[in-house]
Design a protein around this motif. Sequence first.
Motif, short mmCIF file in Angstrom:
data_model
loop_
_atom_site.label_atom_id
_atom_site.label_comp_id
_atom_site.label_asym_id
_atom_site.label_seq_id
_atom_site.Cartn_x
_atom_site.Cartn_y
_atom_site.Cartn_z
N ALA A 23 3.66 -6.99 0.35
CA ALA A 23 3.73 -8.18 -0.56
C ALA A 23 4.31 -7.63 -1.96
N TYR A 24 4.45 -6.35 -2.10
CA TYR A 24 4.95 -5.94 -3.34
C TYR A 24 6.17 -5.96 -3.64
N PRO A 25 6.92 -7.03 -4.62
CA PRO A 25 8.49 -7.06 -4.59
C PRO A 25 9.22 -5.97 -4.66
N ILE A 26 8.90 -4.90 -5.43
CA ILE A 26 9.89 -3.85 -5.51
C ILE A 26 9.97 -2.99 -4.38
N LEU A 27 9.17 -2.73 -3.49
CA LEU A 27 8.72 -2.08 -2.00
C LEU A 27 9.95 -2.95 -1.11
N ALA A 28 9.50 -4.40 -1.24
CA ALA A 28 10.32 -5.26 -0.23
C ALA A 28 11.70 -4.97 -0.62
N HIS A 29 12.19 -5.27 -1.87
CA HIS A 29 13.62 -4.97 -2.25
C HIS A 29 14.10 -3.40 -1.75
N VAL A 30 13.37 -2.35 -2.27
CA VAL A 30 13.85 -1.06 -1.74
C VAL A 30 14.18 -0.98 -0.51
N SER A 31 13.17 -1.49 0.49
CA SER A 31 13.13 -1.45 1.76
C SER A 31 14.28 -2.13 2.56
N SER A 32 14.76 -3.26 1.87
CA SER A 32 15.68 -4.05 2.50
C SER A 32 16.96 -3.57 2.14
N ALA A 33 17.09 -2.77 1.05
CA ALA A 33 18.58 -2.30 0.45
C ALA A 33 19.08 -1.23 1.36
N ALA A 34 20.27 -1.15 1.63
CA ALA A 34 21.07 -0.05 2.29
C ALA A 34 21.05 1.23 1.40
N LEU A 35 19.83 1.61 1.22
CA LEU A 35 20.04 3.09 0.39
C LEU A 35 19.25 4.05 1.46
N THR A 36 19.41 5.13 1.19
CA THR A 36 18.79 6.36 1.93
C THR A 36 17.23 6.60 1.86
N GLU A 37 16.97 6.02 0.71
CA GLU A 37 15.52 6.39 0.48
C GLU A 37 14.46 5.67 1.55
N SER A 38 14.64 4.64 1.96
CA SER A 38 13.84 4.11 2.95
C SER A 38 13.80 5.01 4.33
N LEU A 39 14.86 5.23 4.69
CA LEU A 39 15.16 6.12 6.03
C LEU A 39 14.41 7.45 5.79
N PHE A 40 14.81 8.09 4.79
CA PHE A 40 14.07 9.28 4.38
C PHE A 40 12.53 9.25 4.20
N ALA A 41 12.20 8.11 3.64
CA ALA A 41 10.58 8.20 3.42
C ALA A 41 9.84 7.96 4.81
N LEU A 42 10.59 7.02 6.05
CA LEU A 42 9.99 7.02 7.05
C LEU A 42 10.22 8.54 7.91
N LEU A 43 11.24 8.99 7.65
CA LEU A 43 11.36 10.34 8.69
C LEU A 43 10.34 11.22 8.12
N VAL A 44 10.00 11.47 6.61
CA VAL A 44 9.20 12.32 6.16
C VAL A 44 7.70 12.04 6.52
N CYS A 45 7.43 10.77 6.49
CA CYS A 45 6.00 10.36 6.86
C CYS A 45 5.64 10.38 8.16
N SER A 46 6.72 10.10 9.16
CA SER A 46 6.48 10.36 10.53
C SER A 46 6.44 11.94 10.75
N ALA A 47 7.21 12.76 9.96
CA ALA A 47 7.03 14.13 10.25
C ALA A 47 5.51 14.41 10.03
N THR A 48 4.95 14.11 9.03
CA THR A 48 3.70 14.52 8.27
C THR A 48 2.53 14.04 9.36
N LEU A 49 2.96 12.78 9.86
CA LEU A 49 1.87 12.00 10.92
C LEU A 49 1.79 13.19 12.32
N SER A 50 3.17 13.67 12.69
CA SER A 50 3.36 14.53 13.86
C SER A 50 2.52 15.90 13.43
#
Length: 161
Positions: A23-50
């Motif tokens: 629901a947070y507008p800034i997170l929704a905007h950043v995650s929908s933008a074609a930037l590397t931050e979203s993918l980077f955050a997903l990969l680092v969080c997945s590595a942490t979970l692993s």
Amino acid sequence: MASLGRRLFGGKAAGRAALLAAAYPILAHVSSAALTESLFALLVCSATLSVGRALDSSEKRKVFRLFLPAGLLLGLSFLTRPEGLAYLAALVPALPVLMRASGWAWKRAITAAIVPVVGFVLIVSPYTVWVRQQTGQWMLAPKAALIQTHQGRMQEGQREQ
């Protein structure tokens, strides 16, 4: 990443965090933008979970196989943003300490810390070889050198191979 939140803070907090993220507008905007931050955050969080799953594993033989995905994911995060190397650099010394605190022998804990490095190298080495071919130098984060090489080729009218 709700699984990571649940693991760290419990089910209630994970649900609230997921609702806030949706629901947070800034997170929704950043995650929908074609930037590397979203993918980077997903990969680092997945590595942490692993890493967390590997540390929680009761089967000591599987633990080494469970650390490999963390290295592979951090290698992919490095290819997304060079800051991914910093996460590997933080993981390598922290892993033996975390494993030793869980009752592992130092020798096995240090050996386990090498496994993510192997995964990282498997992912990053083809890129490093390509950079060497393009620039003539060995380097991990060659942004400036690659830009210079690319501009030189553009001026000469050559296409990249």
